[in-house]
Scaffold this motif. Structure first.
Motif, PDB file in Angstrom:
ATOM      1  N   VAL A 158      -0.361  -1.339  -3.737  1.00  8.42           N
ATOM      2  CA  VAL A 158      -0.061  -0.981  -5.128  1.00  8.42           C
ATOM      3  C   VAL A 158      -1.346  -0.434  -5.767  1.00  8.42           C
ATOM      4  N   CYS A 159      -1.312   0.837  -6.162  1.00  7.36           N
ATOM      5  CA  CYS A 159      -2.510   1.479  -6.740  1.00  7.36           C
ATOM      6  C   CYS A 159      -2.587   1.271  -8.250  1.00  7.36           C
ATOM      7  N   SER A 160      -1.450   1.350  -8.930  1.00  5.26           N
ATOM      8  CA  SER A 160      -1.446   1.109 -10.377  1.00  5.26           C
ATOM      9  C   SER A 160      -0.060   0.656 -10.808  1.00  5.26           C
ATOM     10  N   VAL A 161      -0.031  -0.081 -11.921  1.00  4.35           N
ATOM     11  CA  VAL A 161       1.249  -0.543 -12.481  1.00  4.35           C
ATOM     12  C   VAL A 161       1.219  -0.219 -13.974  1.00  4.35           C
ATOM     13  N   GLU A 162       2.103   0.672 -14.401  1.00  2.00           N
ATOM     14  CA  GLU A 162       2.099   1.123 -15.797  1.00  2.00           C
ATOM     15  C   GLU A 162       3.516   1.013 -16.364  1.00  2.00           C
ATOM     16  N   THR A 215       2.778   2.605  -8.799  1.00  2.00           N
ATOM     17  CA  THR A 215       2.383   3.748  -7.979  1.00  2.00           C
ATOM     18  C   THR A 215       1.788   3.218  -6.681  1.00  2.00           C
ATOM     19  N   LEU A 216       2.392   3.599  -5.563  1.00  2.00           N
ATOM     20  CA  LEU A 216       1.970   3.093  -4.246  1.00  2.00           C
ATOM     21  C   LEU A 216       1.102   4.116  -3.522  1.00  2.00           C
ATOM     22  N   ASP A 217       0.429   3.666  -2.461  1.00  2.00           N
ATOM     23  CA  ASP A 217      -0.410   4.608  -1.698  1.00  2.00           C
ATOM     24  C   ASP A 217       0.430   5.420  -0.702  1.00  2.00           C
ATOM     25  N   ARG A 218       1.719   5.112  -0.593  1.00  2.00           N
ATOM     26  CA  ARG A 218       2.621   5.855   0.305  1.00  2.00           C
ATOM     27  C   ARG A 218       4.052   5.697  -0.210  1.00  2.00           C
ATOM     28  N   PRO A 219       4.924   6.658   0.098  1.00  2.00           N
ATOM     29  CA  PRO A 219       6.318   6.506  -0.354  1.00  2.00           C
ATOM     30  C   PRO A 219       7.033   5.437   0.476  1.00  2.00           C
ATOM     31  N   VAL A 245       7.566   3.681  -7.788  1.00  3.88           N
ATOM     32  CA  VAL A 245       8.774   2.872  -7.593  1.00  3.88           C
ATOM     33  C   VAL A 245       8.919   1.832  -8.703  1.00  3.88           C
ATOM     34  N   VAL A 246      10.154   1.355  -8.897  1.00  2.00           N
ATOM     35  CA  VAL A 246      10.368   0.168  -9.718  1.00  2.00           C
ATOM     36  C   VAL A 246      10.848  -0.931  -8.772  1.00  2.00           C
ATOM     37  N   VAL A 247      10.530  -2.203  -9.127  1.00  2.00           N
ATOM     38  CA  VAL A 247      10.931  -3.304  -8.254  1.00  2.00           C
ATOM     39  C   VAL A 247      11.665  -4.364  -9.066  1.00  2.00           C
ATOM     40  N   ASP A 248      12.557  -5.062  -8.385  1.00  2.00           N
ATOM     41  CA  ASP A 248      13.300  -6.134  -9.028  1.00  2.00           C
ATOM     42  C   ASP A 248      13.280  -7.353  -8.125  1.00  2.00           C
ATOM     43  N   PRO A 249      12.838  -8.531  -8.591  1.00  2.00           N
ATOM     44  CA  PRO A 249      12.326  -8.806  -9.933  1.00  2.00           C
ATOM     45  C   PRO A 249      10.892  -8.299 -10.125  1.00  2.00           C
ATOM     46  N   ALA A 250      10.469  -8.205 -11.398  1.00  2.30           N
ATOM     47  CA  ALA A 250       9.122  -7.717 -11.706  1.00  2.30           C
ATOM     48  C   ALA A 250       8.120  -8.839 -11.499  1.00  2.30           C
ATOM     49  N   ILE A 251       7.326  -8.701 -10.453  1.00  7.39           N
ATOM     50  CA  ILE A 251       6.332  -9.750 -10.166  1.00  7.39           C
ATOM     51  C   ILE A 251       4.915  -9.265 -10.499  1.00  7.39           C
ATOM     52  N   PHE A 252       4.747  -7.916 -10.584  1.00  5.72           N
ATOM     53  CA  PHE A 252       3.431  -7.347 -10.895  1.00  5.72           C
ATOM     54  C   PHE A 252       3.270  -7.132 -12.399  1.00  5.72           C
ATOM     55  N   HIS A 253       2.222  -7.708 -12.962  1.00 11.89           N
ATOM     56  CA  HIS A 253       1.921  -7.472 -14.374  1.00 11.89           C
ATOM     57  C   HIS A 253       1.369  -6.049 -14.519  1.00 11.89           C
ATOM     58  N   PRO A 254       1.924  -5.258 -15.463  1.00 10.59           N
ATOM     59  CA  PRO A 254       1.402  -3.893 -15.628  1.00 10.59           C
ATOM     60  C   PRO A 254       0.150  -3.874 -16.496  1.00 10.59           C
ATOM     61  N   ASN A 255      -0.503  -2.730 -16.581  1.00 14.17           N
ATOM     62  CA  ASN A 255      -1.657  -2.544 -17.452  1.00 14.17           C
ATOM     63  C   ASN A 255      -1.130  -2.504 -18.886  1.00 14.17           C
ATOM     64  N   GLU A 256      -1.275  -3.611 -19.598  1.00  8.48           N
ATOM     65  CA  GLU A 256      -0.611  -3.726 -20.897  1.00  8.48           C
ATOM     66  C   GLU A 256      -1.269  -4.814 -21.729  1.00  8.48           C
ATOM     67  N   GLY A 257      -1.315  -4.583 -23.036  1.00  6.44           N
ATOM     68  CA  GLY A 257      -1.789  -5.615 -23.966  1.00  6.44           C
ATOM     69  C   GLY A 257      -3.236  -6.026 -23.750  1.00  6.44           C
TER      70      GLY A 257
END
Ligand SMILES: [Zn+2]
Length: 375
Positions: A51-55, A64-68, A25-37
């Protein structure tokens, strides 16, 4: 807009969820920092989902969530402890990189925020005097409790090659007083005082530069405490104060080297005695002297040679399945090959010396049988 850029103190907020695909999923506003930098992704929950991962995928922050989840409004909660850990390390890295650049002319070439330790790579070699000076000045910046400010589209900033933005027309800039001003996409603390403590742990040469391992915040304290505990144990064992430990350690090392030298000297004196007690096997007029165990392995080859010379034949020394063969006339390698063929193992050598390892224990009678059977 990424909320963690402008409001890093927010850990809970209503978000609009839009499904990309399945559990993504995408969310607005973006509050989760993704795996970056070099900074790991945030953890947390969105509504009932974990939340399993944020890319970053195709210019979007995908969770990526553990359920839809069906599209709609949910409460997003960021794991505060995890974020404060990564943000502390990351903010500390800004301070270290800024001071390194402005005061020591060192460019930052890489950053890694790990869950156990963090690293920042500088483009030149540095020694511990420089590292300690950077650490002290970084702690001055912590004490000043300067705000970590976010600005956009400013010129004259440090840009790391490995950082990338999703909004290509906008460069987000992070400023910490006069100490650092650099383009960055990460999540930070609100002010430097929140870091508490910065410790440099180790220096490692990397190509032309230096990899500096460091920790910040509570993790740095835990590291300092574990080091202090090791020092306590060492002081107790050595019976001295901390400043005297290096000298005490050096003295103990020197003493143990002297002892090892003395033990070597004594074994060299004893070796002729083992030559005399070697058991002799006769093979078609050739003598083979065998010695099993007792002698340290590093003397095995020497003893085998001494036995071979004293009987003008061959010498075999076996110790804990290690075998050394020396021979004046018949091939040492052939003797070893026969024994290995019978009991298993591996090794090699020349007609005069050979050595190897056996797969099984071996007795004098077995060696005698093997050599006499095959002769
Ligand atoms: Zn940053």
């Amino acid at each position: 807009m990424r909320l963690y850029w402008t409001k890093p103190e927010l850990f809970e907020i209503d978000v609009e969820v839009e499904t990309v695909n399945g559990c993504d999923v995408v969310v607005d506003p973006a509050i989760f920092h993704p795996n970056e930098g070099g900074q790991p992704a945030d953890k947390g929950t969105i509504g009932p989902a974990t939340v399993c991962s944020v890319e970053i995928r195709d210019g979007r922050i995908v969770h990526t969530l553990d359920r839809p989840l069906s599209d709609g409004k949910y409460i997003a909660r960021v794991d505060k402890e995890h974020r404060l850990y990564t943000a502390s390390q990351h903010t500390a890295q800004h301070i270290l990189s800024g001071i390194a650049e402005k005061q020591f002319s060192l460019q930052t070439t890489g950053v890694h925020i790990g869950l156990d330790t963090c690293t920042v790579d500088f483009d030149k070699r540095i020694d511990w005097d420089t590292a300690t000076a950077i650490e002290c000045r970084a702690m001055d910046v912590v004490t000043l409790d300067l705000p970590v400010e976010t600005a956009f589209n400013e010129s004259d900033v440090r840009i790391r090659g490995d950082s990338k933005t999703i909004e290509s027309d906008m460069i987000r800039v992070v400023k910490i007083g006069d100490y650092d001003k650099s383009a960055c996409c990460g999540a930070h603390l609100k002010s430097t005082g929140q870091i508490g403590l910065i410790r440099i742990l180790s220096l490692e040469n990397k190509k032309e530069g230096t990899r500096v391992s460091f920790l910040a915040g509570r993790k740095a304290l835990e590291y300092a405490q574990s080091e202090a505990s090791v020092l306590r144990e060492l002081r107790k064992a050595a019976g001295c104060a901390t400043p005297e430990l290096p000298a005490a350690f050096e003295k103990a090392l020197k003493h143990s080297m002297e002892l090892a030298k003395e033990v070597n000297r004594l074994w060299t004196l004893w070796l002729p005695g083992f030559v005399e007690t070697a058991k002799i096997i006769e093979i078609e007029g050739e003598k083979v002297g065998v010695h099993l165990s007792e002698v340290p392995q590093k003397f095995s080859a020497k003893l085998a040679a001494m036995i071979a010379q004293s009987i003008d034949g061959a010498g075999i020394v076996v110790n804990e399945r290690k075998i050394a063969v020396s021979s004046c006339r018949i091939s040492a390698k052939e003797i070893l090959d026969r024994i290995i063929a019978a009991v298993g193992g591996k090794g090699g050598g020349s007609p005069t010396t050979a050595n190897g390892g056996l797969e099984n224990d071996i007795t004098f009678d077995q060696i005698q049988m093997i050599l006499q059977e095959n002769s």
